[in-house]
Design an enzyme around this catalytic site. Structure first.
Site, short mmCIF file in Angstrom:
data_model
loop_
_atom_site.label_atom_id
_atom_site.label_comp_id
_atom_site.label_asym_id
_atom_site.label_seq_id
_atom_site.Cartn_x
_atom_site.Cartn_y
_atom_site.Cartn_z
N GLY A 1 0.80 -1.22 0.00
CA GLY A 1 0.00 0.00 0.00
C GLY A 1 0.84 1.27 0.00
O GLY A 1 0.51 2.24 -0.70
N THR A 2 1.91 1.27 0.76
CA THR A 2 2.73 2.48 0.86
C THR A 2 3.31 2.84 -0.51
O THR A 2 3.28 4.00 -0.93
CB THR A 2 3.88 2.26 1.87
N ASN B 1 -7.98 4.16 8.99
CA ASN B 1 -7.45 2.94 9.61
C ASN B 1 -7.46 2.99 11.14
O ASN B 1 -7.34 1.96 11.78
CB ASN B 1 -6.02 2.67 9.12
N GLN C 1 -7.67 -0.18 3.65
CA GLN C 1 -8.41 -0.81 4.76
C GLN C 1 -9.74 -1.41 4.31
O GLN C 1 -10.40 -2.11 5.08
CB GLN C 1 -8.67 0.21 5.88
N SER D 1 -3.52 -3.28 -0.45
CA SER D 1 -2.43 -4.02 0.20
C SER D 1 -2.97 -5.38 0.66
O SER D 1 -3.94 -5.44 1.43
CB SER D 1 -1.93 -3.22 1.40
N ALA D 2 -2.35 -6.46 0.20
CA ALA D 2 -2.91 -7.81 0.42
C ALA D 2 -2.95 -8.22 1.89
O ALA D 2 -3.84 -8.98 2.30
CB ALA D 2 -2.10 -8.83 -0.38
N HIS D 3 -2.01 -7.72 2.69
CA HIS D 3 -1.93 -8.24 4.07
C HIS D 3 -3.06 -7.73 4.98
O HIS D 3 -3.19 -8.16 6.12
CB HIS D 3 -0.55 -7.99 4.69
N THR E 1 11.66 -7.13 -11.00
CA THR E 1 11.11 -8.46 -11.23
C THR E 1 9.89 -8.67 -10.35
O THR E 1 9.91 -8.39 -9.15
CB THR E 1 12.18 -9.53 -10.93
N CYS F 1 1.52 1.66 12.56
CA CYS F 1 2.63 2.31 11.89
C CYS F 1 3.22 3.42 12.75
O CYS F 1 4.30 3.89 12.52
CB CYS F 1 2.17 2.89 10.56
N1 PLP Z 1 -2.86 2.99 3.86
C1 PLP Z 1 -3.58 2.61 4.92
C2 PLP Z 1 -4.93 3.21 5.16
C3 PLP Z 1 -3.08 1.64 5.80
O1 PLP Z 1 -3.80 1.28 6.87
C4 PLP Z 1 -1.80 1.10 5.54
C5 PLP Z 1 -1.21 0.12 6.49
O2 PLP Z 1 -1.28 0.27 7.70
C6 PLP Z 1 -1.10 1.52 4.41
C7 PLP Z 1 -1.66 2.48 3.59
C8 PLP Z 1 0.25 0.97 4.08
O3 PLP Z 1 0.16 -0.30 3.50
P1 PLP Z 1 1.42 -1.29 3.51
O4 PLP Z 1 1.54 -1.82 4.90
O5 PLP Z 1 1.06 -2.36 2.53
O6 PLP Z 1 2.59 -0.51 3.05
#
Ligand code: PLP
Length: 380
Positions: free
Chosen positions: A70-71, A153, A181, A201-203, A239, A329
């Site tokens: 996601g970042t 989030n 989210q 973001s898959a996780h 890759t 985070c």
């Molecule tokens: N955006 C939101 C709203 C999130 O909650 C998060 C992760 O906490 C991210 C972006 C970042 O995603 P990633 O952990 O895949 O970098």
């Protein structure tokens, strides 16, 4: 007993996802860019995955770019919108994830011509749409990127995506929503929404870490942020993470297969927890608007002050219950949650974020409540 109530930070992987990844690890080591059969079979797997992912959100496969999470996807949107689409003004909010707000601030500091506007929130923590209109109107001579997350989030408040998308169209602004989210927790139809960028973001929905995707509307052309090879149709060099991509695709498939059942189950846990907390802890409050338009996986609770304010999270951890003091985070920093601060919460009161998944049970919530009751019966 070990109870995991920090699913907005990350989620455990689905067994089906693990099982989908293992054969890829064992058999598909070929570089997808290689022209020989090993490479071609990896390429075929990735393109099949892209088609599936696109199908889930009603996009075309060419509009999906796989990323390292996601970042990275959020960074791509902001940086490439400025670099390649003539954007000279960003509207975002102070409660965005750091991947968006810090990127917007960094860009604004380094580029003189770039203006940053932060939209206000109402007293429940929702983005103030009248203020958004005011900002769009005031800056209508500039090319604007609006970047507002679908659900926060930390507090769970949601944004009416279609309404904001329509407003952006009216003012010829580009619209990005960080859907990290909410992807896998709600359905999306990007054509119907008329949105320009969404990020995933898959996780966050039982997939692997370090993989995600960016949806880029086909009418927008961007150049790569990460330069190098010609992967991902020349938009993201490097890759491809074939295991991650397969895991992400399987996680989406599993999430959308039984979505309604999971939504009802998780919403039930959240509603139950709200009611029970009110009964067992005097003066408990909730940050955001958990009974309004709120992400069903997140519940942010404000507790009354006691002499264990600093220890609340640790006391729960000792009992085997994992929750978060805000955004994961931000853990390790002592400035407190930028989200709670910016929506005007009382920062002298301790707050915890409980976030649920389909794997949580009512028994786990009852156990958590019994521990909370013990902690607060002695103290309040
Ligand atoms: N955006 C939101 C709203 C999130 O909650 C998060 C992760 O906490 C991210 C972006 C970042 O995603 P990633 O952990 O895949 O970098």
């Amino acid at each position: 007993m070990k109870i995991y109530l920090d699913n907005a930070a990350t989620t455990p992987m689905d067994q089906e996802v693990i099982e989908a990844i293992i054969p890829i690890m064992e058999n598909n080591f070929g570089n997808p860019s290689s022209v020989h059969s090993f490479g071609r079979s990896s390429r075929a797997i990735i393109e099949k995955a892209r088609k599936k992912v696109a199908g889930f959100i009603n996009a075309s496969p060419g509009e999906i770019v796989f990323t390292g999470g996601g970042t990275e996807a959020d960074n791509m949107v902001l940086r490439c919108a400025v670099q390649d689409t003539g954007v000279t003004h960003i509207i975002t909010s102070a409660t965005e994830h750091h991947a968006v707000i810090d990127t917007a601030e960094t860009l604004t500091k380094s580029l003189n011509y770039l203006k940053l506007s932060l939209v206000k929130h109402d007293d429940k923590g929702y983005v103030d749409l009248d203020d958004l209109i005011r900002l769009l109107e005031k800056n209508k001579d500039r090319k604007t990127l609006v970047s507002l997350m679908h659900a926060n989030n930390e507090i769970g408040n949601r944004l009416p995506l279609k309404k904001v998308s329509n407003l952006c169209k009216e003012y010829d602004a580009i619209f990005h929503s960080d859907t990290v989210q909410t992807m896998g927790h709600y359905t999306f139809d990007v054509k119907e929404l008329g949105i320009d960028f969404i990020t995933c973001s898959a996780h966050k929905f039982h997939g692997p870490k370090g993989v995600g995707f960016l949806y880029i509307n086909e009418n927008i052309q961007i150049n790569p942020l990460i330069t190098g090879g010609a992967q991902e149709r020349n938009v993201r060099a490097g890759t491809e993470n074939i295991m991650g991509i397969v895991g992400l695709t399987k996680a989406m498939e599993v999430a959308y297969r039984d979505l309604e059942e999971h939504q009802n189950h998780v919403q039930g846990l959240k509603t139950y927890m709200i009611a029970q907390l009110k009964e067992i802890i005097p003066r408990v409050r909730f940050n955001g608007d958990p009974k309004g338009d709120s992400l069903y996986t997140v519940l942010n609770v404000q507790f009354p002050n006691t002499d264990m304010d600093e220890m609340l999270l640790y006391n729960l951890d000792i009992e085997g219950i994992a929750v978060s003091g805000g955004s994961a985070c931000s853990s390790g920093s002592n400035v407190g949650s930028h989200v709670l601060r910016n929506i005007g919460c009382d920062m002298t009161k301790p707050a915890l974020r409980f976030s649920f998944s389909k794997y949580n049970t009512k028994e786990e919530i009852d156990y958590t409540l019994s521990i909370m009751k013990e902690l607060f019966t002695v103290k309040v």
